[in-house]
Design an enzyme around this catalytic site. Structure first.
Site, short mmCIF file in Angstrom:
data_model
loop_
_atom_site.label_atom_id
_atom_site.label_comp_id
_atom_site.label_asym_id
_atom_site.label_seq_id
_atom_site.Cartn_x
_atom_site.Cartn_y
_atom_site.Cartn_z
N HIS A 23 -1.54 -3.89 -2.00
CA HIS A 23 -0.50 -4.00 -0.66
C HIS A 23 -0.95 -5.17 0.24
CE1 HIS A 23 1.13 -0.31 -2.35
NE2 HIS A 23 1.62 -0.97 -3.25
N LYS A 49 10.75 9.01 -7.72
CA LYS A 49 9.94 9.11 -8.11
C LYS A 49 9.75 10.36 -6.86
CE LYS A 49 7.91 4.31 -7.37
NZ LYS A 49 7.07 3.33 -7.16
N ARG A 78 1.38 -7.58 -10.51
CA ARG A 78 -0.39 -7.08 -10.93
C ARG A 78 -0.15 -8.62 -12.94
NH1 ARG A 78 0.04 -2.20 -9.47
NH2 ARG A 78 1.79 -2.20 -11.08
N SER A 80 -0.41 1.83 -7.47
CA SER A 80 -0.34 3.27 -5.82
C SER A 80 -0.21 4.84 -7.32
CB SER A 80 0.82 3.85 -5.26
OG SER A 80 0.36 2.18 -4.50
#
Length: 175
Positions: A27, A51, A100, A138
């Site tokens: 990040h 989440k 990614r 994360s």
């Protein structure tokens, strides 16, 4: 002709939204790169409705402020509701996202099209992760933290300290 140069000139204020639970070295790399592209960058800490968060919202905001303190033109704000609504409220004309790999890119492209449909004046720029950070997520950082593993190379040191302070690993019960 460099499209990034003309995009940066046209875009006055970019928004980089995320839950940042926790903020990773990937990040921070994306934030630094986005800040180099746009004169103003707001990193927006959001809550995701599906989440379960590891770090408290206010702590995530504070940690992001710490790790971005030296980045020129960068501010950290809270974000509630839809990203495009937050972008409009902050006066942002670009949303910055990271990818990614292909699954991230597919998801981000879908979100970019949705955001464009919701607000035609806001474009999305997707930055590809640097090779040294492509393996970091994360989710991975949360798992390592919860299991008491080493966090160096995954998250900035202030984040590692916060994770160690707030989440101790499970105790082993051996006879």
């Amino acid at each position: 002709y460099n499209p990034a140069d003309s995009m940066a000139r046209a875009a006055r204020h970019a928004l980089f939204p995320g839950t940042f639970d926790p903020v990773t070295l990937g990040h921070v790399d994306l934030i630094r790169r986005a800040a180099a592209l746009f004169p103003r960058l707001t990193v927006a800490v959001a809550e995701h409705p599906t989440k379960r968060e590891l770090l408290a919202f206010d702590l995530r905001v504070e940690l992001l402020r710490q790790v971005t303190a030296g980045i020129a033109g960068c501010a950290v704000e809270r974000l509630e509701g839809l990203v495009v609504d937050g972008a409009r409220e902050l006066g942002c004309d670009v949303i910055v996202r990271g990818a990614r790999g292909t699954s991230d890119f597919d998801y981000e492209a879908q979100m970019a099209r949705t955001n464009r449909a919701l607000s035609s004046g806001i474009d999305t720029v997707i930055l590809v992760s640097s090779p040294e950070h492509v393996h970091i997520s994360s989710t991975l950082a949360r798992q390592v933290a919860l299991m008491g593993g080493p966090l160096g190379g995954l998250v900035p040191e202030p984040v590692a300290r916060a994770l160690r302070a707030t989440h101790s690993p499970p105790q082993s019960h051996r006879s």
